[in-house]
Design an enzyme around this catalytic site. Structure first.
Site, PDB file in Angstrom:
ATOM      1  N   ASP A   1       0.647  -1.170   0.125  1.00 16.52           N
ATOM      2  CA  ASP A   1       0.082  -0.065  -0.111  1.00 16.52           C
ATOM      3  C   ASP A   1       0.840   1.336   0.046  1.00 16.52           C
ATOM      4  O   ASP A   1       2.245   1.194   0.124  1.00 16.52           O
ATOM      5  CB  ASP A   1      -0.750  -0.186   1.290  1.00 16.52           C
ATOM      6  CG  ASP A   1      -2.285   0.651   1.068  1.00 16.52           C
ATOM      7  OD1 ASP A   1      -2.490   1.588   0.052  1.00 16.52           O
ATOM      8  OD2 ASP A   1      -3.134   0.124   1.758  1.00 16.52           O
TER       9      ASP A   1
ATOM     10  N   ASP B   1     -10.844   2.238  -2.776  1.00 16.25           N
ATOM     11  CA  ASP B   1     -11.482   1.531  -1.624  1.00 16.25           C
ATOM     12  C   ASP B   1     -13.005   1.746  -1.611  1.00 16.25           C
ATOM     13  O   ASP B   1     -13.502   1.219  -0.630  1.00 16.25           O
ATOM     14  CB  ASP B   1     -10.825   2.496  -0.449  1.00 16.25           C
ATOM     15  CG  ASP B   1      -9.439   2.435  -0.191  1.00 16.25           C
ATOM     16  OD1 ASP B   1      -8.902   1.265  -0.654  1.00 16.25           O
ATOM     17  OD2 ASP B   1      -8.797   2.971   0.396  1.00 16.25           O
TER      18      ASP B   1
HETATM   19  C1  GLA Z   1      -5.726   1.656   2.433  1.00 13.71           C
HETATM   20  C2  GLA Z   1      -6.033   0.674   1.437  1.00 13.71           C
HETATM   21  C3  GLA Z   1      -7.200  -0.204   2.126  1.00 13.71           C
HETATM   22  C4  GLA Z   1      -6.607  -0.589   3.552  1.00 13.71           C
HETATM   23  C5  GLA Z   1      -5.713   0.584   4.618  1.00 13.71           C
HETATM   24  C6  GLA Z   1      -5.449  -0.263   5.739  1.00 13.71           C
HETATM   25  O1  GLA Z   1      -6.667   2.731   2.677  1.00 13.71           O
HETATM   26  O2  GLA Z   1      -6.518   0.975   0.268  1.00 13.71           O
HETATM   27  O3  GLA Z   1      -7.374  -1.105   1.342  1.00 13.71           O
HETATM   28  O4  GLA Z   1      -5.390  -1.798   3.247  1.00 13.71           O
HETATM   29  O5  GLA Z   1      -5.377   1.287   3.794  1.00 13.71           O
HETATM   30  O6  GLA Z   1      -4.919   0.826   6.242  1.00 13.71           O
END
Ligand code: GLA
Length: 702
Positions: free
Chosen positions: A452, A522
């Site tokens: 990420d 997300d």
């Molecule tokens: C980001 C990612 C999510 C999740 C969160 C975890 O927002 O896009 O999918 O993994 O971080 O903190």
């Protein structure tokens, strides 16, 4: 031979269906004289001077392959250099040409400074794609500063083009916007430190695509940059009557000093032309990506169905609870169990822990082993989430190395999601991360990583570099990330890597080169996702698109039935993110049924050809069709019924006219010929809110 030369003047890059013709005339300026449908007789282009409007100066009027800032040109350039004495233009003195089977190199030497530009080309004949990139070399003693070094320049004659790119933000990625470029210029860019959620590092220029049928007719010229970082694409209507396109590393706050003997390689652009609309563009690029860009290990294999803990347990990750989740996930047919954020030391919330990639013994008293063994025992593989480029002030790493972040010493450091960005231009930072993550992967049974990146960059200043070099840090950061992922992949070739950057913040061909899959947003709202997925699929392959079912769709507070939500997620590489500990037995049984169905069609969905038949943007329904070996899967979505008219008719594409296809529609078995399905079509009854269908067509005599 896909590269041909004629009389030291004409050079042709020939693919199966297209020609890209470069002319190097007496003025020694390489110009693109044609890009379109294939023309075999390249000598026809010899001696054809480019028409220049009256009173206009060349080279301004030429569709140059590499316009350098300065001289009598006022259009956007694709390069700007500054020599040690302050001279800021590059003039071509000599041109050397090298051709090979499928490669061309035009070496342009400055008329008096020891400096040259190598324009490199490679042809992917079968896939109808050309690769363009460039390398500049300082062959003298004095340093040269690169102020702009884009990767490629393109020119299209005439006017009347539209340019399509994406506009978006977090949770709303890939909103396609197409605009006519009749005067001035359009700039698409990012200076966020990564590709970010707004524009995308591509160009898609088209003519003759008409709404709502722009999918399979009209001419499209397109290109995509293999770069994860600040980028800029400019599409400009030049007064001399053509469209000028430049694309590459963003020159905003960029400067790179080339010392004596050094060279700089600008990332590649993969480009193509089709007269078959966006659909054909997607087919060509999806195929190309799978064959030549994606890491080869998994490129041609379907991805496993995964379960991810984020939407159910967030930071509250406990060994026993995860085992309980894993047991339930396995019963659904999940093949890969992933613990998202929250597993490492101090990660109780998003204010602490990043940088300390060690298992939290409070949550996992005996390490990860009991969980990974349980997961294996259930017949699944195990994966983890990481965010290597980041550090929270509340972490051991930051306490030990407060100087390992980008910062201005005189100012308070800005934070995004409570975190700082590690200075990836420092080799010691890279070594720390490589060692830490290598140990994690070596000591545990981990076969998947979700990588990420959750904040945009700012204050690019490093204690490891003199201040006059700080403008190079944006690019150095990208190189650092590349080094780290390459190093980990080399050491752990069996591990599957997924990229993510707060959802779709790093969707680009640079990431695709190194990651097996991507988390596009997300936002898991099944309706919003249909639009995100539709546009994402223009240039990114379906299998590179993870799509999950979650409980709470997060963004819009809609109540959407499971069938619609599952169908939406089944349009990509399926994942499940619902909290199975709080899901009824009955619902889990239902999900299991969908997972079984998905496995029946996943080769077709992930590796077949995609047809975007209808879009809710301009039609009552959304309809996507996938065509694979002997099978086709068709998803149809209705968001809400209009005017008491539940009947929909869809005509399919990509089938074999003479073959017979069997499918079940509303409990009726139907057999029809490909010709019938593609001409007469199928009548469907969709009603109410959020109705959807999946039709699986099996070719009978396949
Ligand atoms: C980001 C990612 C999510 C999740 C969160 C975890 O927002 O896009 O999918 O993994 O971080 O903190």
């Amino acid at each position: 031979m896909s590269v041909k030369g004629y009389e030291n003047e004409i050079y042709a890059l020939q693919t199966r269906h297209t020609s890209y013709i470069i002319r190097v005339g007496e003025d020694r300026i390489p110009e693109n004289v044609y890009w379109g449908k294939r023309i075999d007789r390249i000598e026809d282009f010899a001696g054809e001077a480019s028409p220049a409007p009256v009173n206009m100066q060349a080279p301004h009027c030429l569709r140059e392959e590499c316009a350098s800032f300065g001289g009598m040109r006022f259009k956007e350039s694709s390069m700007k250099v500054c020599f040690a004495d302050g001279v800021r233009d590059f003039r071509i003195g000599r041109v050397y040409v090298e051709t090979e089977e499928n490669r061309l190199e035009l070496v342009l030497e400055d008329e008096c400074y020891p400096f040259r530009v190598r324009l490199c080309y490679e042809v992917f004949e079968e896939e109808d794609v050309i690769k363009k990139w460039r390398i500049v070399e300082n062959t003298g003693e004095a340093p040269v500063v690169l102020e702009r070094i884009f990767s490629a320049q393109f020119g299209l004659p005439g006017t009347g083009y539209e340019s399509l790119n994406y506009n978006g933000r977090w949770g709303m990625e890939f909103q396609a916007v197409s605009e006519k470029i009749t005067s001035g210029k359009k700039v698409y860019e990012s200076f966020h430190g990564l590709t970010a959620h707004g524009n995308n590092p591509v160009f898609i220029v088209h003519k003759g695509l008409e709404e709502p049928f722009r999918e399979n007719q009209g001419e499209v010229w397109f290109g995509s940059l293999e770069y994860s970082g600040n980028f800029k694409t400019i599409v400009e209507a030049v007064d001399a009557g053509f469209l000028n396109i430049v694309i590459g590393i963003n020159d905003t706050d960029f400067a790179w000093t080339l010392k004596s003997g050094e060279s700089f390689e600008a990332p590649a652009v993969y480009a193509g032309y089709t007269d078959g609309g966006l659909e054909d563009m997607s087919h060509r690029m999806h195929r190309f990506c799978r064959r030549h860009l994606m890491p080869s290990g998994l490129a041609d294999k379907p991805l496993p169905v995964l379960y991810n803990s984020w939407y159910s347990t967030a930071f509250d990750v406990k060994c026993e609870e995860q085992i309980a989740l894993a047991e339930k996930a396995a019963r659904l047919g999940v093949e890969l169990f992933v613990v998202d954020d929250g597993w490492f030391v101090g990660r109780e919330h998003d204010r602490a822990g990043l940088g300390d990639w060690y298992v939290d013994r409070k949550k996992f008293p005996q390490g990860l082993k009991p969980l990974t063994e349980a997961v294996r025992g259930l017949g699944m593989r195990f994966g983890l989430w990481i965010e290597p480029e980041m550090v929270n002030p509340e972490s051991r790493l930051y306490r030990l190395h407060p100087d390992w972040i980008y910062r201005y010493q005189t100012r308070e450091v800005l934070m995004g999601r409570n975190q700082y960005i590690l200075d990836m231009s420092r080799q010691e930072v890279l070594e720390y991360l490589a060692e830490c993550l290598d140990t994690l992967l070596s000591e545990n049974d981990i076969s998947y990583i979700k990588w990420d990146m959750n904040r945009y960059a700012s204050e690019m200043a490093s204690g490891g570099l003199p201040a006059e070099e700080w403008k190079s840090l944006w690019h150095r950061h990208s190189l650092g990330v590349q080094w780290l992922i390459n190093t980990l992949r080399e050491k752990h070739p069996e591990v599957e890597f997924e990229a993510c950057a707060a959802g779709g913040g790093r969707v680009d061909y640079g990431a695709m080169r190194r990651f097996d899959e991507y988390w596009p947003s997300d936002n898991t709202d099944p309706l919003d996702r249909l639009f995100i997925q539709e546009n994402y699929s223009h240039l990114y392959p379906v299998k590179y698109m993870r799509a999950w079912l979650t409980d709470d769709f997060g963004m819009d507070g809609r109540k959407i039935p499971l069938s619609f939500a599952m169908h939406s997620a089944m349009c990509g590489s399926l994942g499940i993110g619902t909290d199975l500990n709080r899901t009824s037995e009955e619902k889990r049984e239902e999900i299991k049924g969908y997972v079984e169905t998905y496995k029946r069609i996943r080769n077709t969905v992930q590796l077949g050809e995609l047809y975007r038949l209808r879009s809710l943007k301009n039609s009552d329904i959304q309809c996507v069709q996938y065509v694979g070996d002997g099978q086709s899967a068709v998803f149809v979505f209705l968001d809400h019924e209009r005017y008491g008219d539940p009947l929909q008719s869809i005509t399919l594409r990509g089938l074999k006219e003479d073959s017979l296809y069997r499918f079940v529609l509303d409990d009726r078995e139907i057999v029809k010929s490909g010709a019938y399905l593609m001409q007469a079509g199928i009548g469907l009854r969709l009603c109410g809110d959020y109705d959807s269908r999946l039709l699986i067509l099996e070719e009978i005599n396949a």
